[in-house]
Write an enzyme that holds these catalytic residues in place. Structure first.
Site, PDB file in Angstrom:
ATOM      1  N   SER A 118      13.238   4.515  -6.145  1.00 41.41           N
ATOM      2  CA  SER A 118      13.642   4.627  -4.740  1.00 41.41           C
ATOM      3  C   SER A 118      14.519   5.837  -4.497  1.00 41.41           C
ATOM      4  O   SER A 118      14.743   6.208  -3.364  1.00 41.41           O
ATOM      5  CB  SER A 118      14.475   3.420  -4.301  1.00 41.41           C
ATOM      6  OG  SER A 118      14.281   2.313  -5.076  1.00 41.41           O
ATOM      7  N   HIS A 139       6.222   6.289  -4.192  1.00 36.72           N
ATOM      8  CA  HIS A 139       7.226   5.328  -3.726  1.00 36.72           C
ATOM      9  C   HIS A 139       6.599   4.392  -2.692  1.00 36.72           C
ATOM     10  O   HIS A 139       6.256   4.812  -1.587  1.00 36.72           O
ATOM     11  CB  HIS A 139       8.407   6.110  -3.132  1.00 36.72           C
ATOM     12  CG  HIS A 139       9.556   5.268  -2.700  1.00 36.72           C
ATOM     13  ND1 HIS A 139      10.476   5.679  -1.780  1.00 36.72           N
ATOM     14  CD2 HIS A 139       9.941   4.019  -3.069  1.00 36.72           C
ATOM     15  CE1 HIS A 139      11.379   4.738  -1.599  1.00 36.72           C
ATOM     16  NE2 HIS A 139      11.062   3.710  -2.372  1.00 36.72           N
ATOM     17  N   GLU A 151       5.460   7.210  -0.113  1.00 40.56           N
ATOM     18  CA  GLU A 151       6.197   8.486  -0.080  1.00 40.56           C
ATOM     19  C   GLU A 151       5.865   9.191  -1.401  1.00 40.56           C
ATOM     20  O   GLU A 151       6.124   8.634  -2.475  1.00 40.56           O
ATOM     21  CB  GLU A 151       7.694   8.178   0.048  1.00 40.56           C
ATOM     22  CG  GLU A 151       8.569   9.367   0.366  1.00 40.56           C
ATOM     23  CD  GLU A 151      10.054   8.944   0.539  1.00 40.56           C
ATOM     24  OE1 GLU A 151      10.491   7.972  -0.114  1.00 40.56           O
ATOM     25  OE2 GLU A 151      10.762   9.601   1.317  1.00 40.56           O
ATOM     26  N   ASN A 189      15.041   6.587   1.751  1.00 39.49           N
ATOM     27  CA  ASN A 189      16.314   5.918   1.483  1.00 39.49           C
ATOM     28  C   ASN A 189      17.538   6.737   1.877  1.00 39.49           C
ATOM     29  O   ASN A 189      18.617   6.190   2.070  1.00 39.49           O
ATOM     30  CB  ASN A 189      16.393   5.483   0.026  1.00 39.49           C
ATOM     31  CG  ASN A 189      15.587   4.212  -0.174  1.00 39.49           C
ATOM     32  OD1 ASN A 189      15.688   3.289   0.624  1.00 39.49           O
ATOM     33  ND2 ASN A 189      14.764   4.167  -1.208  1.00 39.49           N
TER      34      ASN A 189
HETATM   35  N1  3HC Z   1       1.719 -10.089   0.855  1.00 40.30           N
HETATM   36  C1  3HC Z   1       0.739 -10.057   1.791  1.00 40.30           C
HETATM   37  N2  3HC Z   1       0.962 -10.196   3.110  1.00 40.30           N
HETATM   38  C2  3HC Z   1       2.246 -10.378   3.514  1.00 40.30           C
HETATM   39  C3  3HC Z   1       3.317 -10.428   2.613  1.00 40.30           C
HETATM   40  C4  3HC Z   1       3.023 -10.259   1.232  1.00 40.30           C
HETATM   41  N3  3HC Z   1       3.995 -10.244   0.300  1.00 40.30           N
HETATM   42  N4  3HC Z   1       4.461 -10.610   3.327  1.00 40.30           N
HETATM   43  C5  3HC Z   1       4.116 -10.680   4.631  1.00 40.30           C
HETATM   44  N5  3HC Z   1       2.775 -10.538   4.734  1.00 40.30           N
HETATM   45  C6  3HC Z   1       1.984 -10.484   5.982  1.00 40.30           C
HETATM   46  C7  3HC Z   1       1.852 -11.817   6.638  1.00 40.30           C
HETATM   47  O1  3HC Z   1       0.788 -12.556   6.103  1.00 40.30           O
HETATM   48  C8  3HC Z   1       1.610 -11.442   8.098  1.00 40.30           C
HETATM   49  O2  3HC Z   1       0.243 -11.101   8.294  1.00 40.30           O
HETATM   50  P1  3HC Z   1      -0.447 -11.274   9.761  1.00 40.30           P
HETATM   51  O3  3HC Z   1       0.370 -10.465  10.737  1.00 40.30           O
HETATM   52  O4  3HC Z   1      -1.818 -10.737   9.578  1.00 40.30           O
HETATM   53  O5  3HC Z   1      -0.396 -12.725  10.064  1.00 40.30           O
HETATM   54  C9  3HC Z   1       2.430 -10.165   8.253  1.00 40.30           C
HETATM   55  O6  3HC Z   1       2.675  -9.656   6.927  1.00 40.30           O
HETATM   56  C10 3HC Z   1       3.737 -10.451   8.931  1.00 40.30           C
HETATM   57  O7  3HC Z   1       4.421 -11.467   8.168  1.00 40.30           O
HETATM   58  P2  3HC Z   1       5.108 -12.729   8.793  1.00 40.30           P
HETATM   59  O8  3HC Z   1       4.400 -13.161  10.045  1.00 40.30           O
HETATM   60  O9  3HC Z   1       5.291 -13.755   7.713  1.00 40.30           O
HETATM   61  O10 3HC Z   1       6.580 -12.257   9.123  1.00 40.30           O
HETATM   62  P3  3HC Z   1       7.067 -11.085  10.028  1.00 40.30           P
HETATM   63  O11 3HC Z   1       6.228 -10.867  11.225  1.00 40.30           O
HETATM   64  O12 3HC Z   1       8.507 -11.368  10.183  1.00 40.30           O
HETATM   65  O13 3HC Z   1       6.893  -9.779   9.112  1.00 40.30           O
HETATM   66  C11 3HC Z   1       7.587  -8.227   7.514  1.00 40.30           C
HETATM   67  C12 3HC Z   1       7.428  -9.698   7.848  1.00 40.30           C
HETATM   68  C13 3HC Z   1       6.236  -7.548   7.375  1.00 40.30           C
HETATM   69  C14 3HC Z   1       8.310  -8.187   6.171  1.00 40.30           C
HETATM   70  C15 3HC Z   1       8.418  -7.533   8.671  1.00 40.30           C
HETATM   71  O14 3HC Z   1       9.573  -8.266   8.948  1.00 40.30           O
HETATM   72  C16 3HC Z   1       8.806  -6.121   8.351  1.00 40.30           C
HETATM   73  O15 3HC Z   1       8.028  -5.190   8.509  1.00 40.30           O
HETATM   74  N6  3HC Z   1      10.074  -5.924   7.913  1.00 40.30           N
HETATM   75  C17 3HC Z   1      10.595  -4.617   7.511  1.00 40.30           C
HETATM   76  C18 3HC Z   1      10.166  -4.341   6.122  1.00 40.30           C
HETATM   77  C19 3HC Z   1      10.663  -3.017   5.627  1.00 40.30           C
HETATM   78  O16 3HC Z   1      11.368  -2.268   6.296  1.00 40.30           O
HETATM   79  N7  3HC Z   1      10.308  -2.688   4.387  1.00 40.30           N
HETATM   80  C20 3HC Z   1      10.760  -1.517   3.728  1.00 40.30           C
HETATM   81  C21 3HC Z   1      11.921  -1.841   2.871  1.00 40.30           C
HETATM   82  S1  3HC Z   1      12.565  -0.411   2.078  1.00 40.30           S
HETATM   83  C22 3HC Z   1      11.693  -0.286   0.667  1.00 40.30           C
HETATM   84  O17 3HC Z   1      10.876  -1.097   0.319  1.00 40.30           O
HETATM   85  C23 3HC Z   1      11.970   0.933  -0.136  1.00 40.30           C
HETATM   86  C24 3HC Z   1      12.841   0.682  -1.314  1.00 40.30           C
HETATM   87  O18 3HC Z   1      12.980   1.882  -2.018  1.00 40.30           O
HETATM   88  C25 3HC Z   1      14.206   0.128  -0.984  1.00 40.30           C
END
Ligand code: 3HC
Length: 281
Positions: A118, A139, A151, A189
């Site tokens: 990250s 990434h 990324e 990040n």
């Molecule tokens: N595998 C497959 N599908 C998944 C999943 C997984 N692990 N987790 C969620 N989903 C799918 C769900 O099935 C759902 O699909 P649908 O819309 O077709 O029904 C969709 O994603 C949305 O999930 P939910 O309805 O359960 O829940 P939300 O609408 O609250 O969405 C989320 C969850 C996608 C996590 C959303 O809240 C989101 O986009 N959050 C921000 C995530 C983010 O910013 N990530 C980046 C983090 S930083 C990083 O990773 C970098 C590192 O270096 C720190």
């Protein structure tokens, strides 16, 4: 490119293994212990099961995906005939260095090495191997099966031909590759973590309650999750590690981790994975 090894079966590693297998690659998921490998495989099975129940994939596709994934606890033999190795082990340079040295000694000459780090310098990680030209940052974002971005970070010596291959590979995985240069935290990040850290300072200084800080960012800025829930989701330990890389890398106090974040990590409140962070799960 057909055979891929993913080192590390945690949140990112199991997601990466899943999307490669879903797209027809043979994947070996490498973990340090058998029970961790089994946990990673069962997470993948559960996530594929969710996709079946939402009718995004069929039961047959789920089974075929699972058949394409095997696990191993022996890095040296697991990378013997792979075309690509993606490292997704904890965000600590010394651990990554050891992993890349083992991979370098055992993977075939043509194999490309990618790190899902990250924030750690790709140029520095590349130098742990004898093939920095074939080393790149790939990434991914959590949850890997959902988030579109990869990324792509070039080290100082990365061969442009390797970058092209990784960009078209990302496309094959249904992702969008966006390039960034090698700099602490890259782009993602460097921008995200100061926002999360600032939200934690707001809790620390009593500006607002965690729930309200998140509501402000969700309703006012259209973020899908507020910064504190996102921090819990990423892992407070991971957030702290990244902030420390930014702080050390730039020697700029604007990246200093909030003392409350340090205290929570010390207390083992790491977010979703421990059941408690800024919220309880
Ligand atoms: N595998 C497959 N599908 C998944 C999943 C997984 N692990 N987790 C969620 N989903 C799918 C769900 O099935 C759902 O699909 P649908 O819309 O077709 O029904 C969709 O994603 C949305 O999930 P939910 O309805 O359960 O829940 P939300 O609408 O609250 O969405 C989320 C969850 C996608 C996590 C959303 O809240 C989101 O986009 N959050 C921000 C995530 C983010 O910013 N990530 C980046 C983090 S930083 C990083 O990773 C970098 C590192 O270096 C720190």
């Amino acid at each position: 490119m057909e055979r891929v090894a993913v080192v590390g079966g945690g949140t990112m590693g199991n997601g990466i293994a899943q999307i490669f297998a879903m797209n027809g690659f043979s994947v070996t998921l490498i973990e340090t212990r058998q029970e961790l490998a089994e946990k990673a495989l069962s997470t993948i099975e559960k996530n594929l099961g969710r996709m079946v129940s939402k009718e995004k994939i069929s039961e047959e596709e789920k089974e075929a995906t699972l058949e394409r994934i095997e696990s191993s606890t022996d890095t040296a033999s697991a990378v013997k005939d792979v075309d690509l190795v993606i490292e997704a082990v904890p965000e600590l340079y010394d651990i990554k260095k050891k992993v890349f040295q083992t991979i370098d000694e055992n993977a075939p000459e043509h194999a490309i090495f990618a790190s899902n780090t990250s924030s750690i310098s790709i140029t520095k990680l590349a130098e742990c191997t004898g093939r920095p030209e074939q080393f790149i940052g790939m990434h991914f974002f959590n949850p890997v099966p959902v988030m579109k971005l990869v990324e792509v970070i070039n080290g100082l010596k990365t061969d442009p031909e390797i970058t092209d291959q990784i960009i078209s590979l990302s496309d094959q995985l249904g992702k969008v590759a966006v390039p960034a240069n090698d700099s602490p935290g890259f782009v993602s990040n460097r921008v995200l973590m100061p926002m999360i850290n600032e939200a934690i300072f707001c809790v620390y200084e009593g500006v607002a309650e965690p729930e309200d800080i998140d509501s402000i960012m969700k309703l006012g800025m259209a973020h899908p999750m507020g910064p504190l829930r996102l921090a819990d989701f990423i892992g407070l330990d991971v957030c702290l590690d990244i902030l420390e890389v930014l702080y050390e890398g730039f020697k700029d106090p604007k990246y200093r981790p909030c003392p409350l974040l340090v205290k929570m990590v010390d207390a083992g409140k790491l977010g979703n994975k421990t059941g408690e962070g800024f919220f309880t799960y």
